[in-house]
Scaffold this active site. Structure first.
Site, PDB file in Angstrom:
ATOM      1  N   ASP A  37     122.375 -24.269 109.110  1.00 25.72           N
ATOM      2  CA  ASP A  37     122.125 -25.655 108.735  1.00 25.72           C
ATOM      3  C   ASP A  37     121.179 -25.752 107.539  1.00 25.72           C
ATOM      4  O   ASP A  37     120.193 -26.473 107.578  1.00 25.72           O
ATOM      5  CB  ASP A  37     121.541 -26.368 109.975  1.00 25.72           C
ATOM      6  CG  ASP A  37     121.248 -27.830 109.735  1.00 25.72           C
ATOM      7  OD1 ASP A  37     121.994 -28.472 108.975  1.00 25.72           O
ATOM      8  OD2 ASP A  37     120.246 -28.328 110.297  1.00 25.72           O
ATOM      9  N   ASN A  83     118.000 -15.902 114.517  1.00 24.19           N
ATOM     10  CA  ASN A  83     117.819 -17.279 114.951  1.00 24.19           C
ATOM     11  C   ASN A  83     119.082 -17.789 115.621  1.00 24.19           C
ATOM     12  O   ASN A  83     120.156 -17.810 115.005  1.00 24.19           O
ATOM     13  CB  ASN A  83     117.506 -18.190 113.760  1.00 24.19           C
ATOM     14  CG  ASN A  83     117.341 -19.643 114.195  1.00 24.19           C
ATOM     15  OD1 ASN A  83     116.357 -19.988 114.841  1.00 24.19           O
ATOM     16  ND2 ASN A  83     118.314 -20.487 113.872  1.00 24.19           N
ATOM     17  N   GLU A  84     118.935 -18.183 116.885  1.00 26.62           N
ATOM     18  CA  GLU A  84     119.994 -18.856 117.644  1.00 26.62           C
ATOM     19  C   GLU A  84     121.352 -18.157 117.599  1.00 26.62           C
ATOM     20  O   GLU A  84     122.382 -18.798 117.389  1.00 26.62           O
ATOM     21  CB  GLU A  84     120.150 -20.306 117.178  1.00 26.62           C
ATOM     22  CG  GLU A  84     118.924 -21.145 117.436  1.00 26.62           C
ATOM     23  CD  GLU A  84     119.201 -22.642 117.315  1.00 26.62           C
ATOM     24  OE1 GLU A  84     120.246 -23.022 116.769  1.00 26.62           O
ATOM     25  OE2 GLU A  84     118.363 -23.429 117.799  1.00 26.62           O
ATOM     26  N   ASN A 135     114.233 -22.733 120.872  1.00 26.37           N
ATOM     27  CA  ASN A 135     114.494 -23.935 120.080  1.00 26.37           C
ATOM     28  C   ASN A 135     115.115 -24.972 121.018  1.00 26.37           C
ATOM     29  O   ASN A 135     116.181 -24.708 121.589  1.00 26.37           O
ATOM     30  CB  ASN A 135     115.501 -23.652 118.960  1.00 26.37           C
ATOM     31  CG  ASN A 135     114.948 -22.758 117.863  1.00 26.37           C
ATOM     32  OD1 ASN A 135     113.761 -22.447 117.855  1.00 26.37           O
ATOM     33  ND2 ASN A 135     115.810 -22.364 116.941  1.00 26.37           N
ATOM     34  N   TYR A 138     115.966 -29.308 121.783  1.00 27.42           N
ATOM     35  CA  TYR A 138     116.041 -30.652 121.209  1.00 27.42           C
ATOM     36  C   TYR A 138     116.286 -31.716 122.290  1.00 27.42           C
ATOM     37  O   TYR A 138     117.099 -32.611 122.098  1.00 27.42           O
ATOM     38  CB  TYR A 138     117.126 -30.680 120.128  1.00 27.42           C
ATOM     39  CG  TYR A 138     116.702 -29.915 118.892  1.00 27.42           C
ATOM     40  CD1 TYR A 138     115.970 -30.537 117.891  1.00 27.42           C
ATOM     41  CD2 TYR A 138     117.002 -28.557 118.746  1.00 27.42           C
ATOM     42  CE1 TYR A 138     115.552 -29.841 116.759  1.00 27.42           C
ATOM     43  CE2 TYR A 138     116.594 -27.853 117.618  1.00 27.42           C
ATOM     44  CZ  TYR A 138     115.866 -28.497 116.631  1.00 27.42           C
ATOM     45  OH  TYR A 138     115.447 -27.808 115.520  1.00 27.42           O
ATOM     46  N   GLU A 161     111.258 -24.388 117.760  1.00 31.89           N
ATOM     47  CA  GLU A 161     111.808 -25.608 117.161  1.00 31.89           C
ATOM     48  C   GLU A 161     111.818 -26.723 118.185  1.00 31.89           C
ATOM     49  O   GLU A 161     112.276 -26.523 119.320  1.00 31.89           O
ATOM     50  CB  GLU A 161     113.256 -25.402 116.664  1.00 31.89           C
ATOM     51  CG  GLU A 161     113.381 -24.546 115.422  1.00 31.89           C
ATOM     52  CD  GLU A 161     114.818 -24.442 114.910  1.00 31.89           C
ATOM     53  OE1 GLU A 161     115.632 -25.359 115.178  1.00 31.89           O
ATOM     54  OE2 GLU A 161     115.119 -23.438 114.241  1.00 31.89           O
ATOM     55  N   TRP A 179     110.083 -28.496 114.162  1.00 37.09           N
ATOM     56  CA  TRP A 179     111.154 -28.405 113.177  1.00 37.09           C
ATOM     57  C   TRP A 179     111.249 -29.732 112.483  1.00 37.09           C
ATOM     58  O   TRP A 179     111.542 -30.699 113.136  1.00 37.09           O
ATOM     59  CB  TRP A 179     112.495 -28.083 113.860  1.00 37.09           C
ATOM     60  CG  TRP A 179     113.549 -27.712 112.859  1.00 37.09           C
ATOM     61  CD1 TRP A 179     114.603 -28.496 112.447  1.00 37.09           C
ATOM     62  CD2 TRP A 179     113.641 -26.485 112.132  1.00 37.09           C
ATOM     63  NE1 TRP A 179     115.337 -27.816 111.517  1.00 37.09           N
ATOM     64  CE2 TRP A 179     114.775 -26.589 111.293  1.00 37.09           C
ATOM     65  CE3 TRP A 179     112.871 -25.325 112.088  1.00 37.09           C
ATOM     66  CZ2 TRP A 179     115.154 -25.565 110.427  1.00 37.09           C
ATOM     67  CZ3 TRP A 179     113.256 -24.318 111.238  1.00 37.09           C
ATOM     68  CH2 TRP A 179     114.389 -24.442 110.410  1.00 37.09           C
TER      69      TRP A 179
HETATM   70  C1  GCB Z   1     118.483 -25.495 114.996  1.00 38.60           C
HETATM   71  C2  GCB Z   1     118.506 -24.494 113.898  1.00 38.60           C
HETATM   72  C3  GCB Z   1     118.018 -25.065 112.581  1.00 38.60           C
HETATM   73  C4  GCB Z   1     118.592 -26.464 112.384  1.00 38.60           C
HETATM   74  C5  GCB Z   1     118.090 -27.335 113.520  1.00 38.60           C
HETATM   75  C6  GCB Z   1     118.608 -28.779 113.449  1.00 38.60           C
HETATM   76  O1  GCB Z   1     118.480 -25.183 116.140  1.00 38.60           O
HETATM   77  O2  GCB Z   1     117.787 -23.327 114.204  1.00 38.60           O
HETATM   78  O3  GCB Z   1     118.406 -24.218 111.534  1.00 38.60           O
HETATM   79  O4  GCB Z   1     118.269 -27.013 111.151  1.00 38.60           O
HETATM   80  O5  GCB Z   1     118.496 -26.805 114.737  1.00 38.60           O
HETATM   81  O6  GCB Z   1     117.965 -29.609 112.822  1.00 38.60           O
HETATM   82  O7  GCB Z   1     119.667 -29.036 113.995  1.00 38.60           O
END
Ligand code: GCB
Length: 592
Positions: free
Chosen positions: A162, A413-414, A467, A469, A504, A549
């Protein structure tokens, strides 16, 4: 490989500036030997910079394939009889270099240095032509991976990370001179014994049979504090001044190579004396529990993309300190060595990451477009990818091993991490990292698709990096539900008995958008989202770090999930604060 520097026996010349530049959309430059004369139809291109945004032209912005850089230079007339080396701090993602008509080096991987001894081609006081073909294509074997697809409109580059695939010569290109006998590598580790500091070193020497190595350690005021001779050994510093988070105290280790009583090489390396250790759920620096506060970052600014800029380096570190951050992750690739050097001097703690990002076909499906591939298979990420990944780990560690700011390696990463294939792919890569550096912990960054109980790779890490969200990609806009779900998952991870760093958590935020009720994309929602996360972290002892993040908004590919790029920055792309910056400052700064 040592970073070029000036010393009593060494001299370097920066080749930064404007180079000749040409795209090669028909891929004819190699067979037509474009390196053998001045580049035809060339324009000028800034080095260091990504080439993508310099020209207002979609064909350049989205270009993938070979691009050619060329310049001439005068070899300094005083370099007669010297060993002369051409050094690229990076070329994204691979390059082949010619000096005049002779091919001198090729390198795979876009974020680590490479060099060629060109003594036989460089004549002091004469001109040289340097040509580099840089290829930014991503494929299943590159780190990071990607694929070129045939579409009715032509070939298209796809990738699964991303951030925008900026490319070119992002960092300094050097020409440098040493004597034939020279130090070729230096490895330093440090330890503490009561009030004493121990500095162990190993010096690799090339170009000479009989020689003596002498080392002198000086404090920050330039007073000698210890010295000895031998290609390896340990120096003791009584009443040592430690390197610590927030206090980047550096000693200087001068390594001299002495031949027939003459110093033929002298190289200086900053040394921060500190220890790093994982102890149960604690992450210890100098024996004291360390709590990571900071961000995932990107090398990303307007116009120059991923090109290094000293001005942005200083500005970003000022903003880090302004918010009270003590650390960041070099997401998602090794950063410029100027960043690492400055972090050492500023006492900013780093999680240092390879460019292995996007090795996960489970992600996307609507976010980055349906994938239609299997992550690990003979045709996709395979043994050749794994070997390039291992090489990326070795090159990262070889480059950054002497930086006290680096306390933890992140090898990916991920990636996909919930399958047998993933377990098989990653197990040996952890061994590669541990063999290259037995002194630091190793981990990888886990993705939400492989939660506790499903992830098969976390078992190999010394720490858990997560990470997540909750409240953004899931439970969107529903922070009470997010808080419950997040705390449940985190409690399960805490049962592993390892330190947990949240690498993140973040919410896209459009600067200037406001709402009195919790509404995603508003500045208030970003603050409430972070507050919710912090409540959860503060209830779980194993959480030893929070890295939001992202530090700043950054450029991405086009997509319906991205409005002018990724907007999860706490600062905008031009480094103006969103409301969340002030909220973090209140949480992280204990001097206010
Ligand atoms: C993630 C990724 C990161 C993205 C972020 C997002 O998990 O590691 O590269 O930019 O989410 O904002 O979705």
């Amino acid at each position: 490989m040592l970073r070029p520097q000036d010393s009593t026996t060494r001299e370097r010349k920066s080749l930064n500036g404007l180079w000749q530049f040409a795209l090669d959309p028909q891929s004819q430059g190699r067979s037509d030997r474009w390196f053998s004369g001045p580049l035809a139809d060339a324009t000028e291109m800034a080095v260091p910079a990504s080439f993508n945004d310099i020209t207002p032209n979609a064909a350049v912005h989205d270009y993938f394939g070979d691009v050619w850089y060329q310049r001439t230079l005068w070899v300094p007339r005083g370099w007669q009889g010297q060993r002369i080396v051409l050094h690229f701090e990076s070329a994204t993602h691979r390059a082949t270099v010619w000096v005049n008509d002779t091919e001198v080096v090729s390198h795979e991987g876009g974020y680590t240095p490479f060099e060629a001894d060109i003594t036989g081609l460089a004549v002091a006081g004469e001109q040289l032509r340097i040509t580099a073909v840089v290829d930014n294509t991503l494929n299943w074997q590159s780190i990071p991976p990607g694929v070129v697809e045939d579409t009715p409109a032509g070939k298209r580059q796809r990738y699964w990370h991303d951030f925008f695939n900026y490319a070119g010569l992002h960092r300094t290109v050097w020409l440098y001179a040493t004597n034939a006998a020279h130090l070729s590598d230096l490895t330093i580790t440090t330890d503490l014994q009561g009030d004493n500091g121990l500095v162990s070193y190993t010096a690799d020497v090339a170009g000479v049979d009989i020689s003596e190595v002498q080392v002198i350690l000086r404090d920050a005021e330039n007073n000698p504090v210890a010295s000895r001779s031998g290609a390896s050994g340990t120096l003791t510093i009584p009443a040592v001044h430690r390197w610590a988070p927030g206090e980047g105290y550096l000693y200087d280790l001068e390594v001299q190579l002495v031949h027939d009583g003459v110093v033929v090489d002298s190289y200086s390396q900053g040394v921060g004396v500190r220890t790093v250790k994982v102890d149960g759920i604690r992450f210890l620096i100098n024996g004291e529990p360390f709590q990571f506060k900071g961000f995932g970052k990107h090398e990303d600014v307007p116009v120059i993309g991923k090109g290094h800029s000293d001005a942005f380096l200083l500005h970003d570190f000022e903003l880090l300190k302004w918010t009270g951050a003590n650390s960041f992750r070099t997401s998602h690739y090794p950063y410029s060595e100027d960043v690492l050097d400055y972090a050492d001097r500023q006492g900013i703690v780093l999680i240092d990451e390879t460019a292995a990002v996007g090795l996960n076909m489970g992600l996307g499906g609507g976010i980055f477009g349906g994938q239609g591939y299997q992550t690990f298979s003979a045709e996709t990420a395979n043994a050749a990818t794994q070997e390039n990944h291992a090489q990326a780990i070795r090159e990262l560690i070889a480059r950054d091993k002497n930086h006290p700011s680096v306390v933890l390696w992140s090898i990916a990463n991920e990636p996909e991490s919930d399958t047998q294939e993933a377990e098989d792919y990653f197990r040996p890569l952890f061994d590669v990292a541990r063999k290259a550096d037995p002194s630091r912990p190793v981990g990888f960054v886990n993705v939400m698709l492989a939660p506790h109980g499903k992830c098969r790779v976390s078992q190999f890490g010394d720490v858990l990096m997560l990470n997540r969200y909750y409240g953004w990609y899931v439970n969107t806009g529903d922070l009470p539900a997010a808080e419950l779900a997040w705390e449940d998952e985190l409690n399960a991870w805490a049962g592993e008995g390892k330190p947990i760093i949240i690498t993140e958590y973040g919410a896209d935020t459009s600067p200037g958008l406001h709402s009195v009720v919790p509404t995603p994309w508003t500045e208030e929602y970003q603050v409430s989202y972070l507050d919710m996360n912090h409540r959860v972290f503060d209830r779980i002892d194993a959480v030893v770090g929070e890295q939001v993040w992202n530090f700043a908004d950054f450029a991405t590919t086009s997509g319906i999930m991205r409005v002018g790029g990724n907007k999860k920055g706490v600062f905008t792309r031009d480094r103006q604060p969103k409301t969340a910056a002030f909220a973090l400052r209140r949480r992280w700064r204990d001097d206010l």
